[in-house]
Scaffold this motif. Structure first.
Motif, PDB file in Angstrom:
ATOM      1  N   THR A 166       0.868  -1.228   0.024  1.00 18.05           N
ATOM      2  CA  THR A 166       0.255  -0.002  -0.094  1.00 18.05           C
ATOM      3  C   THR A 166       0.817   1.210   0.193  1.00 18.05           C
ATOM      4  O   THR A 166       1.851   1.415   0.865  1.00 18.05           O
ATOM      5  N   THR A 167       0.581   2.234  -0.714  1.00 19.02           N
ATOM      6  CA  THR A 167       1.353   3.455  -0.940  1.00 19.02           C
ATOM      7  C   THR A 167       0.476   4.624  -1.092  1.00 19.02           C
ATOM      8  O   THR A 167      -0.669   4.329  -1.917  1.00 19.02           O
ATOM      9  N   PHE A 168       0.612   5.547  -0.452  1.00 20.11           N
ATOM     10  CA  PHE A 168      -0.108   6.699  -0.796  1.00 20.11           C
ATOM     11  C   PHE A 168       0.683   8.189  -0.527  1.00 20.11           C
ATOM     12  O   PHE A 168       1.691   7.735   0.354  1.00 20.11           O
ATOM     13  N   TYR A 169       0.117   9.116  -1.126  1.00 24.71           N
ATOM     14  CA  TYR A 169       0.874  10.514  -0.973  1.00 24.71           C
ATOM     15  C   TYR A 169      -0.178  11.521  -0.464  1.00 24.71           C
ATOM     16  O   TYR A 169      -1.405  11.283  -1.002  1.00 24.71           O
ATOM     17  N   LEU A 170       0.104  12.191   0.431  1.00 27.01           N
ATOM     18  CA  LEU A 170      -0.786  13.304   0.960  1.00 27.01           C
ATOM     19  C   LEU A 170      -0.639  14.720   0.358  1.00 27.01           C
ATOM     20  O   LEU A 170       0.624  15.206   0.099  1.00 27.01           O
ATOM     21  N   SER A 171      -1.831  15.267   0.297  1.00 28.73           N
ATOM     22  CA  SER A 171      -1.542  16.780  -0.280  1.00 28.73           C
ATOM     23  C   SER A 171      -1.316  17.422   0.890  1.00 28.73           C
ATOM     24  O   SER A 171      -1.905  16.797   2.219  1.00 28.73           O
ATOM     25  N   PRO A 172      -1.489  18.676   1.138  1.00 24.19           N
ATOM     26  CA  PRO A 172      -1.318  19.419   2.516  1.00 24.19           C
ATOM     27  C   PRO A 172      -2.935  19.875   2.895  1.00 24.19           C
ATOM     28  O   PRO A 172      -2.853  20.222   4.075  1.00 24.19           O
ATOM     29  N   VAL A 173      -3.709  19.232   2.356  1.00 27.55           N
ATOM     30  CA  VAL A 173      -5.144  19.374   3.042  1.00 27.55           C
ATOM     31  C   VAL A 173      -5.314  18.261   4.078  1.00 27.55           C
ATOM     32  O   VAL A 173      -5.117  17.177   3.731  1.00 27.55           O
ATOM     33  N   LYS A 174      -5.489  18.820   5.259  1.00 24.73           N
ATOM     34  CA  LYS A 174      -5.484  17.676   6.509  1.00 24.73           C
ATOM     35  C   LYS A 174      -6.482  18.295   7.420  1.00 24.73           C
ATOM     36  O   LYS A 174      -6.429  19.436   7.824  1.00 24.73           O
ATOM     37  N   THR A 175      -7.289  17.274   8.156  1.00 24.19           N
ATOM     38  CA  THR A 175      -8.014  17.689   9.161  1.00 24.19           C
ATOM     39  C   THR A 175      -8.195  16.716   9.959  1.00 24.19           C
ATOM     40  O   THR A 175      -7.649  15.669   9.937  1.00 24.19           O
ATOM     41  N   MET A 176      -9.141  16.827  11.158  1.00 28.85           N
ATOM     42  CA  MET A 176      -9.417  15.599  11.958  1.00 28.85           C
ATOM     43  C   MET A 176     -10.998  15.559  12.374  1.00 28.85           C
ATOM     44  O   MET A 176     -11.718  16.504  11.999  1.00 28.85           O
ATOM     45  N   THR A 177     -11.253  14.471  12.517  1.00 29.95           N
ATOM     46  CA  THR A 177     -12.843  14.339  12.828  1.00 29.95           C
ATOM     47  C   THR A 177     -13.157  14.768  14.360  1.00 29.95           C
ATOM     48  O   THR A 177     -12.508  14.796  15.176  1.00 29.95           O
ATOM     49  N   HIS A 198     -14.070  -1.467  11.825  1.00 31.55           N
ATOM     50  CA  HIS A 198     -13.254  -0.774  12.674  1.00 31.55           C
ATOM     51  C   HIS A 198     -14.107   0.469  12.880  1.00 31.55           C
ATOM     52  O   HIS A 198     -14.595   0.937  11.876  1.00 31.55           O
ATOM     53  N   ASN A 199     -13.919   1.325  14.020  1.00 33.13           N
ATOM     54  CA  ASN A 199     -14.420   2.524  14.447  1.00 33.13           C
ATOM     55  C   ASN A 199     -13.445   3.443  14.625  1.00 33.13           C
ATOM     56  O   ASN A 199     -12.305   3.099  14.907  1.00 33.13           O
ATOM     57  N   TYR A 200     -13.494   4.490  13.836  1.00 30.92           N
ATOM     58  CA  TYR A 200     -12.497   5.649  14.077  1.00 30.92           C
ATOM     59  C   TYR A 200     -13.089   6.673  15.037  1.00 30.92           C
ATOM     60  O   TYR A 200     -13.948   7.325  14.753  1.00 30.92           O
ATOM     61  N   PRO A 201     -12.120   6.766  16.203  1.00 26.70           N
ATOM     62  CA  PRO A 201     -12.671   7.741  17.420  1.00 26.70           C
ATOM     63  C   PRO A 201     -12.490   9.296  16.987  1.00 26.70           C
ATOM     64  O   PRO A 201     -12.015   9.571  15.976  1.00 26.70           O
ATOM     65  N   ALA A 202     -13.155  10.129  17.691  1.00 27.34           N
ATOM     66  CA  ALA A 202     -13.086  11.658  17.475  1.00 27.34           C
ATOM     67  C   ALA A 202     -11.553  11.844  17.609  1.00 27.34           C
ATOM     68  O   ALA A 202     -10.794  11.342  18.286  1.00 27.34           O
ATOM     69  N   GLY A 203     -11.055  12.824  16.418  1.00 25.04           N
ATOM     70  CA  GLY A 203      -9.844  13.099  16.822  1.00 25.04           C
ATOM     71  C   GLY A 203      -8.859  12.353  15.493  1.00 25.04           C
ATOM     72  O   GLY A 203      -7.542  12.519  15.559  1.00 25.04           O
ATOM     73  N   SER A 204      -9.504  11.446  14.860  1.00 27.05           N
ATOM     74  CA  SER A 204      -8.721  10.761  13.977  1.00 27.05           C
ATOM     75  C   SER A 204      -8.234  11.398  12.936  1.00 27.05           C
ATOM     76  O   SER A 204      -8.963  12.389  12.157  1.00 27.05           O
ATOM     77  N   PRO A 205      -6.799  11.552  12.251  1.00 25.57           N
ATOM     78  CA  PRO A 205      -6.645  12.398  11.371  1.00 25.57           C
ATOM     79  C   PRO A 205      -7.366  12.021   9.789  1.00 25.57           C
ATOM     80  O   PRO A 205      -7.411  10.908   9.615  1.00 25.57           O
ATOM     81  N   VAL A 206      -7.784  13.039   9.168  1.00 21.18           N
ATOM     82  CA  VAL A 206      -8.175  12.528   7.816  1.00 21.18           C
ATOM     83  C   VAL A 206      -7.624  13.696   7.107  1.00 21.18           C
ATOM     84  O   VAL A 206      -7.237  14.935   7.063  1.00 21.18           O
ATOM     85  N   ALA A 207      -6.867  13.019   5.837  1.00 20.87           N
ATOM     86  CA  ALA A 207      -6.089  13.793   4.865  1.00 20.87           C
ATOM     87  C   ALA A 207      -6.482  13.480   3.363  1.00 20.87           C
ATOM     88  O   ALA A 207      -6.968  12.224   3.136  1.00 20.87           O
ATOM     89  N   MET A 208      -6.378  14.369   2.515  1.00 24.92           N
ATOM     90  CA  MET A 208      -6.543  14.296   1.214  1.00 24.92           C
ATOM     91  C   MET A 208      -5.438  13.466   0.375  1.00 24.92           C
ATOM     92  O   MET A 208      -4.260  13.907   0.635  1.00 24.92           O
ATOM     93  N   LEU A 209      -5.644  12.615  -0.507  1.00 22.64           N
ATOM     94  CA  LEU A 209      -4.385  11.855  -1.276  1.00 22.64           C
ATOM     95  C   LEU A 209      -4.195  12.641  -2.439  1.00 22.64           C
ATOM     96  O   LEU A 209      -5.069  13.342  -2.944  1.00 22.64           O
ATOM     97  N   ASP A 210      -2.918  12.786  -2.807  1.00 22.41           N
ATOM     98  CA  ASP A 210      -2.391  13.473  -4.176  1.00 22.41           C
ATOM     99  C   ASP A 210      -2.846  12.534  -5.361  1.00 22.41           C
ATOM    100  O   ASP A 210      -1.941  11.459  -5.330  1.00 22.41           O
ATOM    101  N   ASN A 211      -4.047  12.834  -5.994  1.00 20.39           N
ATOM    102  CA  ASN A 211      -4.154  11.894  -7.120  1.00 20.39           C
ATOM    103  C   ASN A 211      -3.296  12.048  -8.391  1.00 20.39           C
ATOM    104  O   ASN A 211      -3.715  11.211  -9.270  1.00 20.39           O
TER     105      ASN A 211
END
Length: 338
Positions: free
Chosen positions: A118-129, A194-207
């Motif tokens: 599994t490989t992925f690249y992140l864009s600068p867009v990032k937030t949290m639940t 699987h459950n993701y708790p509050a405060g889990s990071p969410v980021a955009m992938l570089d398509n």
């Protein structure tokens, strides 16, 4: 002797018209000449045929080398990038659960290995639940939905299990909601419950960069033309990557608790993988009857010729090339890398 007319070879002798003895080739001379010509032509053809066969063989060898290099380049790149971006997602100290970005599949002693990366690249867009998210939920409530648009791919993780990749269906301005089309859009090895708790990071992938979950394996459905395949796990199934690839063997360098390094073929604790040894065996498309020492080499932990080749009586008349590479896994277990 008196020539008749202007023909010097026709004369009158004793009242009779006679023709002089004209020099030429006898039948024997002609046959000898044809025999010599045949020998010369046979020699020329033999040289041409030998050179032509040599050209074909070398062309096939070059093709096999090119195939195995292309395959190794792609696998090596994905190995080096396995888990890329996780430090930006979870922080440099995140070490738990990230080893699943490499999933070994040991084929045993008589079959090729397979591997999923599994490989992925992140864009600068990032937030949290801002609240807990169940994997079956359609929407993620996040702190800031700015910069997110429909059709983009995102990733969510609690940094203790495998990250889940999803595709955005729409963005709700009110309440900061990021909605994916359905639960099936999340492709995670962590399991559907699987459950993701509050405060889990969410980021955009570089398509714009190659990313995803890729499975490399050997397809032996046609034993006379084995293939190295790649499955992007997107529902389209395995696709040919390189032809006439007989075998792939993979082993892993594991860091033990005492800091020592050991080599394993099927590590249970993938988080401890530090590097990956890859061996790929390629062969020519056709056999070479003049090649009598081309026995199939043994790679990795294999102890016998591949089982699927037993029906090929000329299995040892293929010319083969082996390409090996050791790739350092740079994005796993950040705390205890040497």
């Amino acid at each position: 002797n008196k020539p008749i007319g202007k023909d010097p070879d026709t004369v009158v002798k004793g009242g009779k018209v006679m023709v002089k003895n004209i020099k030429g080739f006898t039948l024997i001379e002609l046959m000898v000449a044809l025999a010599i010509l045949g020998i010369v032509l046979a020699g020329i053809y033999s040289i041409f045929n030998t050179q032509h066969k040599s050209y074909i063989v070398q062309e096939q060898v070059v093709d096999s080398q090119q195939n195995v290099r292309v395959a190794m380049d792609m696998i090596s790149r994905d190995m080096r990038n396995a888990g890329s971006g996780i430090a930006l997602l979870c922080g440099a100290t995140a070490t738990q659960g990230l080893g699943s970005v490499i999933q070994p599949d040991d084929g045993g002693t008589d079959n090729p290995d397979a591997i999923t990366v599994t490989t992925f690249y992140l864009s600068p867009v990032k937030t949290m639940t801002t609240s807990a998210v169940n994997q079956a939920d359609a929407a993620f409530l996040v702190e800031d939905a700015t910069g997110w648009t429909a059709g983009q791919s995102g990733i969510i993780s609690d940094c203790s299990v495998s990250p889940a990749i999803f595709t955005i269906f729409r963005v709700t301005a009110v309440g900061g909601g990021i909605e994916h089309a359905s639960a099936s859009d999340i492709n995670s090895s962590g399991g559907s419950g699987h459950n993701y708790p509050a405060g889990s990071p969410v980021a955009m992938l570089d398509n714009n960069r190659r990313m995803g979950r890729f499975t490399y394996a050997i397809n032996t459905v046609d034993p006379f033309h084995p293939q190295l395949t790649i499955d992007e796990n997107s529902g389209s199934g395995a696709q040919p990557l390189a032809t006439n690839i007989e075998d792939m063997q993979v082993s892993y360098i594991i860091r033990q608790n005492d800091g020592t390094l050991t080599e394993e073929n099927a590590p249970a604790d993938t988080e401890r993988i530090r590097s990956v040894n890859i061996s790929i065996l390629a062969r020519t498309d056709r056999t070479d009857s003049k090649w009598t020492v081309g026995s199939q080499p043994l790679l990795g932990n294999r102890t016998a010729q591949l089982a699927y080749t037993t029906g090929d009586s000329n299995i040892n008349q293929y010319r083969r090339r082996v390409l090996e590479s050791t790739e350092l896994v740079r994005n796993i277990a950040f705390q205890d890398r040497w």
